[in-house]
Enzyme design. Structure first.
Site, short mmCIF file in Angstrom:
data_model
loop_
_atom_site.label_atom_id
_atom_site.label_comp_id
_atom_site.label_asym_id
_atom_site.label_seq_id
_atom_site.Cartn_x
_atom_site.Cartn_y
_atom_site.Cartn_z
N GLY A 279 0.67 3.44 1.15
CA GLY A 279 0.25 4.57 1.75
C GLY A 279 1.11 5.62 0.95
CB SER A 280 2.19 9.00 2.43
OG SER A 280 0.97 9.16 2.85
CB THR A 281 5.92 5.08 0.02
OG1 THR A 281 4.73 4.03 -0.20
CG2 THR A 281 6.30 4.88 1.62
CE LYS B 134 -0.03 11.48 0.92
NZ LYS B 134 0.00 12.01 2.39
#
Length: 569
Positions: A281-283, A285
């Site tokens: 996921g957003s890790t 970004k």
């Protein structure tokens, strides 16, 4: 005549005496020579045996009382795996004299934790079997008192793991025959059994104190939030050394059950850190933003991108979990974890440069570490515009937590990627790597990661005085047949401390946490995984030489005015 004969007789007697003395002297010399030769032979034999014993002591456990297999110790010399000589209880049916039923009853009396039926089964064997792999001396004496010659008590090597399940996925285990089956036991088979190294322990990079703290925090949170699994690690950003690596549920290498499964149907011996890929996921970004800064796609932190509505790409809407419904600049994009803006930045970066970034971080290969248990990442089947945008916020590509830790280490340590290692690196030794980010990009990302914790979704990871930075990531778990499961997520926090002089990456991941009271009835990483890091860092920081200092922090003063809350105040 008598006067004439006397002198001649004396002469003859004197000559005879001299002859006898000469013969005795020769014989004495001969005896002494034989004695010296015998002594020389004995001494030579003893010397040869001494040399042979010292040269072949690995084959003889009694030589020097040093076991055949060397110790594994942590970076501070604390034993993690040791070999001891123990007495076993073995049964040879060919020598049986007594009655099996009587012997089974007596064994059940001596070993009440084992049913009598089990002893009947063992005694019915047609070939020699072990009744006990380890037996206490007083119990061995009780079995001897039965007077049954079919029982013998061989002395054998036994591998002991004094910390039980702690670091079990790192260490691995030996099977009943003494063969290594996984982990560093298998990797280090040669040095651990090498006669030339006999008695010398092998030091891992693991710090058992840090390992125990990590497992404790992961285990308590996994239990309180009803997750089916958890994983985490602590990685030195300068050397790639792994200070701790945990995969839960765990197992006890002293009594391994290789076929046992956890709640998700996975084997408990599977190492989730190195051998299980996840969409994290957003890790992702910060890595995508770092690639854009490095390439010059993002030149100004104040440039704003449209996040007022979902972004439609190929009929697929990209949405923000907590929409701000406004235009966001780069710091706000990470602070608010915007999928929409991250996708827009990736779109400008382009397929080639986004793919190059993930390949430079070795996300397309099995994780780099000594363990054999390493999974291949799940790579996109086709890489078009949509893939470029979704990979930017951690969907459509699955990697292991170790991949992520190594990527974050490169992002904050000045831009140098180094392979992870479970072997202790001697102090002062330079560990070579390769550049994947510019130093200026790395410096900027340190600021942004700190802002995410101070002002954004990672607030519960903060630990006063330790200057923690990092990023949350909450990803829906994919169905095996395609699509995503809306009620199952993987929650991850990738943290770094201290951000003003990065030393360690900390990853905490929960597999399918439930929305219960412990997490405020939420499953997002900010409320599930981030608090693990917030509690862990104060525990392990002093162990690693990092102490809290409220008067130090990374300077983000140039970026703070860019946040919306600052403009309102």
């Amino acid at each position: 005549m008598n006067a004439v004969a006397a002198p001649g007789g004396r002469i003859q007697k004197a000559g005879l005496r001299q002859q006898v003395l000469s013969v005795a002297h020769v014989r004495l010399l001969a005896v002494l020579g034989l004695f010296v030769a015998a002594m020389a032979l004995i001494m030579g034999k003893l010397l040869w045996l001494s040399i042979a014993a010292s040269g072949n002591n690995a084959a003889d456990p009694a030589a020097g009382l040093v076991p055949k297999r060397g110790d594994i110790v942590d970076r501070n010399g604390i034993p993690l795996a040791r070999t001891f000589q123990v007495r076993a209880l073995r049964y040879d049916p060919a020598k049986l004299l007594g009655d099996r039923k009587f012997l089974a009853e007596e064994l059940a009396r001596i070993f009440p934790e084992t049913p009598e039926a089990e002893f009947r089964r063992l005694l019915a064997s047609k070939k020699p079997v072990y009744i006990r792999r380890r037996i206490l001396p007083e119990l061995a004496n009780q079995v001897r008192d039965l007077g049954e010659v079919a029982f013998d008590f061989p002395i054998e090597d036994k591998r002991i793991y004094p910390h039980a399940s702690t670091a079990s996925h790192v260490l691995g285990y030996l099977d009943a025959g003494g063969e290594p089956r996984m982990g560093m036991e298998k990797v280090l088979e040669k040095p651990l059994t090498d006669a030339a190294r006999r008695g010398q322990p092998v030091a891992l990079s693991i710090d058992v104190r840090v390992q125990a703290a990590l497992e404790s925090e992961l285990g308590q949170t996994m239990l309180s939030q009803g997750a089916i699994g958890a994983a985490g690690l602590v990685l030195d950003v300068r050397t790639g050394e792994v200070l701790a690596m945990a995969s839960l549920p765990s197992y006890n290498p002293n009594a391994p059950t290789p076929n046992a499964m956890d709640a998700s149907g996975e084997l408990t011996v599977r190492n989730k850190v190195t051998n299980q890929p996840y969409e994290l996921g957003s890790t992702f970004k910060p890595l995508s933003v770092a690639a854009a800064i490095d390439a010059g796609t993002v030149r100004s932190m104040s440039r704003r991108y449209d996040a007022t509505k979902p972004l439609m790409v190929g009929g697929f809407p990209i949405r923000d979990l907590h929409s701000t419904k406004r235009w966001l600049n780069v710091p706000e994009t990470l602070v608010h974890s915007s999928n929409i803006v991250t996708a827009r930045i990736a779109d400008e970066l382009g397929k080639a440069r986004m793919e190059a970034m993930v390949r430079n971080l070795a996300f397309d290969k099995r994780p780099f570490i000594e363990l054999e248990e390493r999974a291949k990442p799940i790579w996109p089947t086709s890489w078009g515009r949509t893939t470029t945008m979704t990979v930017a916020y951690g969907h459509g590509i699955s990697i292991t937590p170790l991949h992520l830790a190594s990527g974050y280490a490169a992002m904050v340590n000045g831009g140098i990627w180094r392979p992870a290692t479970l072997m202790k690196v001697e102090r002062g030794r330079e560990v070579k790597g390769r550049r994947v980010f510019k130093p200026a990009t790395s410096a900027r990302m340190r600021q942004l990661l700190r802002m995410i914790v101070v002002d954004g979704t990672g607030g519960l990871a903060d630990a006063p005085g330790f200057r923690v930075g990092g990023k949350t990531g909450t990803a829906d778990k994919p169905h095996k047949g395609g699509g995503y499961r809306i009620n199952a997520v993987v929650s991850t926090f990738a943290g770094v401390f201290p951000m003003d002089d990065p030393r360690y990456v900390v990853i905490a991941m929960l597999d399918e946490p439930t929305a219960n009271a412990a997490s405020g009835f939420q499953r997002t990483a900010g409320l599930t995984a981030a608090p693990i890091v917030g509690r862990l860092v104060p525990r392990i920081g002093p162990m690693l030489g990092v102490y809290p200092d409220e008067n130090r922090d990374i300077d983000v003063s140039e970026l703070t005015p860019l946040l919306w809350k600052s403009r309102k105040d």
